[in-house]
Scaffold this motif. Structure first.
Motif, PDB file in Angstrom:
ATOM      1  N   LEU A   4      49.079  33.788  48.174  1.00 52.77           N
ATOM      2  CA  LEU A   4      47.533  33.429  48.001  1.00 52.77           C
ATOM      3  C   LEU A   4      47.249  32.480  46.945  1.00 52.77           C
ATOM      4  O   LEU A   4      47.966  32.539  45.876  1.00 52.77           O
ATOM      5  N   VAL A   5      46.565  31.262  47.250  1.00 51.79           N
ATOM      6  CA  VAL A   5      46.370  30.356  46.272  1.00 51.79           C
ATOM      7  C   VAL A   5      45.138  29.892  46.084  1.00 51.79           C
ATOM      8  O   VAL A   5      44.138  29.540  47.017  1.00 51.79           O
ATOM      9  N   GLU A   6      44.492  30.115  44.927  1.00 48.58           N
ATOM     10  CA  GLU A   6      43.200  29.951  44.597  1.00 48.58           C
ATOM     11  C   GLU A   6      42.782  28.617  43.883  1.00 48.58           C
ATOM     12  O   GLU A   6      43.793  28.086  43.089  1.00 48.58           O
ATOM     13  N   ARG A  19      32.556  25.907  44.184  1.00 50.54           N
ATOM     14  CA  ARG A  19      32.918  26.702  45.331  1.00 50.54           C
ATOM     15  C   ARG A  19      34.414  26.709  45.064  1.00 50.54           C
ATOM     16  O   ARG A  19      35.258  25.901  45.006  1.00 50.54           O
ATOM     17  N   LEU A  20      34.719  27.949  45.244  1.00 52.85           N
ATOM     18  CA  LEU A  20      36.256  28.406  45.227  1.00 52.85           C
ATOM     19  C   LEU A  20      36.832  28.657  46.270  1.00 52.85           C
ATOM     20  O   LEU A  20      36.088  29.129  47.420  1.00 52.85           O
ATOM     21  N   SER A  21      38.117  28.181  46.653  1.00 46.08           N
ATOM     22  CA  SER A  21      38.899  28.351  47.865  1.00 46.08           C
ATOM     23  C   SER A  21      40.322  29.317  47.543  1.00 46.08           C
ATOM     24  O   SER A  21      40.628  29.188  46.614  1.00 46.08           O
ATOM     25  N   CYS A  22      40.641  30.103  48.824  1.00 48.59           N
ATOM     26  CA  CYS A  22      41.661  30.712  48.614  1.00 48.59           C
ATOM     27  C   CYS A  22      42.430  30.562  49.963  1.00 48.59           C
ATOM     28  O   CYS A  22      41.944  31.216  50.882  1.00 48.59           O
ATOM     29  N   ALA A  23      43.439  29.935  49.667  1.00 52.30           N
ATOM     30  CA  ALA A  23      44.493  29.547  51.055  1.00 52.30           C
ATOM     31  C   ALA A  23      45.483  30.611  51.007  1.00 52.30           C
ATOM     32  O   ALA A  23      46.249  30.954  50.044  1.00 52.30           O
ATOM     33  N   ALA A  24      45.523  31.307  52.241  1.00 52.27           N
ATOM     34  CA  ALA A  24      46.417  32.437  52.516  1.00 52.27           C
ATOM     35  C   ALA A  24      47.490  31.829  53.508  1.00 52.27           C
ATOM     36  O   ALA A  24      47.215  31.249  54.417  1.00 52.27           O
ATOM     37  N   SER A  25      48.710  32.291  53.047  1.00 51.27           N
ATOM     38  CA  SER A  25      49.554  32.207  54.269  1.00 51.27           C
ATOM     39  C   SER A  25      50.466  33.868  54.397  1.00 51.27           C
ATOM     40  O   SER A  25      50.438  34.421  53.521  1.00 51.27           O
ATOM     41  N   GLY A  26      50.967  33.861  55.675  1.00 50.19           N
ATOM     42  CA  GLY A  26      51.635  35.172  55.807  1.00 50.19           C
ATOM     43  C   GLY A  26      50.944  36.407  56.508  1.00 50.19           C
ATOM     44  O   GLY A  26      51.567  37.318  56.660  1.00 50.19           O
ATOM     45  N   LYS A  86      25.961  31.550  35.345  1.00 47.56           N
ATOM     46  CA  LYS A  86      25.910  32.136  34.033  1.00 47.56           C
ATOM     47  C   LYS A  86      27.195  32.072  33.170  1.00 47.56           C
ATOM     48  O   LYS A  86      28.132  32.234  33.586  1.00 47.56           O
ATOM     49  N   PRO A  87      26.865  32.114  31.763  1.00 49.74           N
ATOM     50  CA  PRO A  87      28.066  32.337  30.851  1.00 49.74           C
ATOM     51  C   PRO A  87      28.892  33.559  31.203  1.00 49.74           C
ATOM     52  O   PRO A  87      30.083  33.500  31.035  1.00 49.74           O
ATOM     53  N   ASP A  88      28.171  34.652  31.590  1.00 49.14           N
ATOM     54  CA  ASP A  88      28.689  35.787  31.902  1.00 49.14           C
ATOM     55  C   ASP A  88      29.867  35.779  33.033  1.00 49.14           C
ATOM     56  O   ASP A  88      30.502  36.557  33.236  1.00 49.14           O
ATOM     57  N   ASP A  89      29.602  34.661  33.832  1.00 48.85           N
ATOM     58  CA  ASP A  89      30.395  34.407  34.927  1.00 48.85           C
ATOM     59  C   ASP A  89      31.777  34.014  34.646  1.00 48.85           C
ATOM     60  O   ASP A  89      32.611  33.710  35.653  1.00 48.85           O
ATOM     61  N   THR A  90      32.114  33.467  33.459  1.00 49.84           N
ATOM     62  CA  THR A  90      33.358  32.931  33.032  1.00 49.84           C
ATOM     63  C   THR A  90      34.544  33.993  33.337  1.00 49.84           C
ATOM     64  O   THR A  90      34.251  35.214  32.703  1.00 49.84           O
ATOM     65  N   GLY A  91      35.595  33.570  33.559  1.00 52.80           N
ATOM     66  CA  GLY A  91      36.785  34.076  33.851  1.00 52.80           C
ATOM     67  C   GLY A  91      37.802  33.638  34.889  1.00 52.80           C
ATOM     68  O   GLY A  91      37.432  32.450  35.382  1.00 52.80           O
ATOM     69  N   VAL A  92      38.673  34.120  35.148  1.00 54.20           N
ATOM     70  CA  VAL A  92      39.753  33.936  36.033  1.00 54.20           C
ATOM     71  C   VAL A  92      39.351  34.497  37.222  1.00 54.20           C
ATOM     72  O   VAL A  92      39.126  35.752  37.333  1.00 54.20           O
ATOM     73  N   TYR A  93      39.237  33.870  38.492  1.00 49.78           N
ATOM     74  CA  TYR A  93      38.943  34.182  39.595  1.00 49.78           C
ATOM     75  C   TYR A  93      40.443  34.393  40.582  1.00 49.78           C
ATOM     76  O   TYR A  93      40.884  33.544  40.731  1.00 49.78           O
ATOM     77  N   TYR A  94      40.249  35.448  41.183  1.00 48.67           N
ATOM     78  CA  TYR A  94      41.345  35.841  42.472  1.00 48.67           C
ATOM     79  C   TYR A  94      40.969  36.212  43.515  1.00 48.67           C
ATOM     80  O   TYR A  94      39.863  36.890  43.525  1.00 48.67           O
ATOM     81  N   PRO A 103      50.584  39.864  46.830  1.00 45.21           N
ATOM     82  CA  PRO A 103      51.060  39.477  45.316  1.00 45.21           C
ATOM     83  C   PRO A 103      49.821  38.563  44.977  1.00 45.21           C
ATOM     84  O   PRO A 103      49.340  37.661  45.752  1.00 45.21           O
ATOM     85  N   TRP A 104      49.510  38.610  43.807  1.00 41.88           N
ATOM     86  CA  TRP A 104      48.458  38.119  43.091  1.00 41.88           C
ATOM     87  C   TRP A 104      48.522  36.572  42.882  1.00 41.88           C
ATOM     88  O   TRP A 104      49.852  36.103  42.707  1.00 41.88           O
ATOM     89  N   GLY A 105      47.872  35.877  43.332  1.00 41.41           N
ATOM     90  CA  GLY A 105      47.775  34.299  43.083  1.00 41.41           C
ATOM     91  C   GLY A 105      47.551  34.106  41.543  1.00 41.41           C
ATOM     92  O   GLY A 105      47.480  34.759  40.807  1.00 41.41           O
ATOM     93  N   PRO A 106      47.713  32.521  41.217  1.00 45.90           N
ATOM     94  CA  PRO A 106      47.734  32.063  39.889  1.00 45.90           C
ATOM     95  C   PRO A 106      46.165  32.412  39.591  1.00 45.90           C
ATOM     96  O   PRO A 106      45.838  32.246  38.379  1.00 45.90           O
ATOM     97  N   GLY A 107      45.350  32.340  40.529  1.00 47.92           N
ATOM     98  CA  GLY A 107      43.990  32.495  39.786  1.00 47.92           C
ATOM     99  C   GLY A 107      43.257  31.174  39.642  1.00 47.92           C
ATOM    100  O   GLY A 107      44.031  30.191  39.608  1.00 47.92           O
TER     101      GLY A 107
END
Length: 114
Positions: A4-6, A19-26, A86-94, A103-107
């Motif tokens: 998974l690659v975000e 707009r976030l993307s999550c490319a999946a393989s496997g 919003k500022p509260d949305d700050t973070g790393v997205y997975y 397995p977790w991607g890099p986010g």
């Protein structure tokens, strides 16, 4: 092997969009329940939205009405449209599968300035 690659994060002012993307393989995105997670600084990873194989969608209250989860079956990719940030949305997205978590991607880092 599942991978998974975000991508798509960045720095945006409050009220902006990303707009976030999550490319999946496997593994096939459309055939599995998946979700987007957010990890704010100093906090555990939080599940904020899910979509199942039938297309049924759920959102946590904090993002309801602002975020939209979707997928492109041909590209085997999951998306998260984020509006009214919003500022509260700050973070790393997975992203990840909800059953047989991969397995977790890099986010991807999202930073919302006030």
């Amino acid at each position: 092997q599942v991978q998974l690659v975000e991508s798509g994060g960045g720095l945006v002012q409050a009220g902006g969009s990303l707009r976030l993307s999550c490319a999946a393989s496997g593994r096939t995105v459309s055939a599995n329940a998946m979700g987007w997670y957010r990890q704010a600084p100093g906090n555990p990873r939080e599940l904020i939205t899910t979509i199942n194989s039938r297309g049924s969608i759920n959102y946590t209250d904090s993002v309801k009405g602002r975020f939209t989860i979707s997928r492109d079956n041909a590209k085997n990719t999951l998306y998260l449209q984020m509006d009214g940030l919003k500022p509260d949305d700050t973070g790393v997205y997975y992203c990840n599968f909800l059953v047989r978590v991969g397995p977790w991607g890099p986010g991807t880092q999202v930073t919302v300035s006030s």
